[in-house]
Design an enzyme around this catalytic site. Structure first.
Site, mmCIF file in Angstrom:
data_model
loop_
_atom_site.group_PDB
_atom_site.id
_atom_site.type_symbol
_atom_site.label_atom_id
_atom_site.label_comp_id
_atom_site.label_asym_id
_atom_site.label_seq_id
_atom_site.Cartn_x
_atom_site.Cartn_y
_atom_site.Cartn_z
ATOM 1 N N TYR A 100 0.848 -1.189 0.000
ATOM 2 C CA TYR A 100 0.000 0.000 0.000
ATOM 3 C C TYR A 100 0.890 1.248 0.000
ATOM 4 C CZ TYR A 100 -3.814 -3.145 1.251
ATOM 5 O OH TYR A 100 -4.749 -4.156 1.247
ATOM 6 N N ASN A 123 -12.759 -1.403 -4.755
ATOM 7 C CA ASN A 123 -12.536 -1.844 -6.131
ATOM 8 C C ASN A 123 -13.747 -2.660 -6.600
ATOM 9 O OD1 ASN A 123 -11.681 -3.066 -8.510
ATOM 10 N ND2 ASN A 123 -9.984 -4.171 -7.575
ATOM 11 N N CYS A 131 -6.377 -6.074 -7.092
ATOM 12 C CA CYS A 131 -6.143 -5.590 -5.732
ATOM 13 C C CYS A 131 -5.569 -6.687 -4.836
ATOM 14 C CB CYS A 131 -7.412 -4.993 -5.145
ATOM 15 S SG CYS A 131 -8.843 -6.069 -5.214
ATOM 16 N N HIS A 132 -5.676 -7.948 -5.265
ATOM 17 C CA HIS A 132 -5.069 -9.039 -4.492
ATOM 18 C C HIS A 132 -3.536 -8.952 -4.500
ATOM 19 C CE1 HIS A 132 -5.361 -10.545 -8.637
ATOM 20 N NE2 HIS A 132 -4.263 -11.240 -8.367
ATOM 21 N N GLU A 158 -0.585 -16.989 -9.467
ATOM 22 C CA GLU A 158 0.350 -16.123 -10.181
ATOM 23 C C GLU A 158 1.805 -16.382 -9.793
ATOM 24 O OE1 GLU A 158 -0.813 -12.032 -9.809
ATOM 25 O OE2 GLU A 158 -2.853 -12.428 -10.479
#
Length: 166
Positions: A100, A123, A131-132, A158
Site C-alpha cells: 500500500y 474496487n 487488488c489481491h 500467479e
C-alpha cells in the site's frame, strides 16, 4: 461463473464490466443493488450472459494460467482518488506484489496509505483490477474483500505467494 475461488458473479452496463462479486447471483444480487443505490446508478439487474461472455472467457483463461492481463471494457464509478488508485493497481504486473505504501508513493500521496487501502476495498472489479496483488509493507497478506483465503489462491496462481513466503 464457477472458479477456483468459488462462484463469481459478473455485472456489466452498456459500457463495460462494472461489478465482480464473490458468490452466486442469488447471494450477491442484494449487495449489487445496494451498491447501485449508494452510487446512484439507475437501472435494473437482469440475467443475461451474452454481454459477459468475453469477461467469462478471459477470467477462465486467467484461472487456467493462460492469461496474465485483461482486455475488457470497464465501467467504473468512483471518486477521482479511487480512480487514480485503481489505475495504479491495474498496472501491477502478473506475479508481482506491491505494498500500500508503494502505491501511495507512486501516485504522489506518500501519506495516504490508509486511503489506498480504502480505495482498494472499494474496487468494483477485483481480479481484473488486481487488488489481491497489494500487500502490507512488511510483506504480509492483509485485507481482501473476498477473504484472505481467496487472496492466497490468486497469489499462488500467479506464483507470487511463494516469493512472499520464501
Amino acid at each position: 461463473m464457477e472458479s477456483p475461488i468459488g462462484a463469481i458473479t459478473l455485472a456489466a452496463s452498456d459500457y463495460g464490466i462494472c461489478f465482480i462479486e464473490f458468490g452466486s447471483v442469488k447471494s450477491t444480487c442484494s449487495s449489487m443493488k445496494m451498491k447501485m443505490n449508494k452510487l446512484q446508478i439507475k437501472g435494473e439487474l437482469k440475467e443475461d450472459e451474452e454481454p459477459l461472455q468475453q469477461a467469462k472467457h478471459q477470467l477462465t483463461e486467467y484461472f487456467s494460467g493462460e492469461r496474465e492481463e485483461f482486455d475488457l471494457p470497464l465501467d467504473l464509478i468512483g471518486t477521482k482518488f479511487q480512480q487514480l488508485v485503481w489505475d495504479q493497481v491495474s498496472r501491477i504486473p502478473y506475479g508481482v506484489t506491491k505494498s500500500y505504501k508503494q502505491i501511495a508513493r507512486e501516485i504522489g500521496a506518500p501519506k495516504a496509505v490508509r486511503a489506498i487501502g480504502g480505495s482498494n476495498n472499494k474496487n468494483p472489479v477485483p481480479i481484473i483490477i488486481p487488488c489481491h496483488r497489494v500487500i502490507g509493507s512488511n510483506g504480509s497478506m492483509v485485507g481482501y474483500g473476498g477473504g484472505l483465503d481467496k487472496k492466497e489462491i490468486l497469489l499462488r496462481l500467479e506464483g507470487s505467494f511463494e516469493k512472499m513466503t520464501s
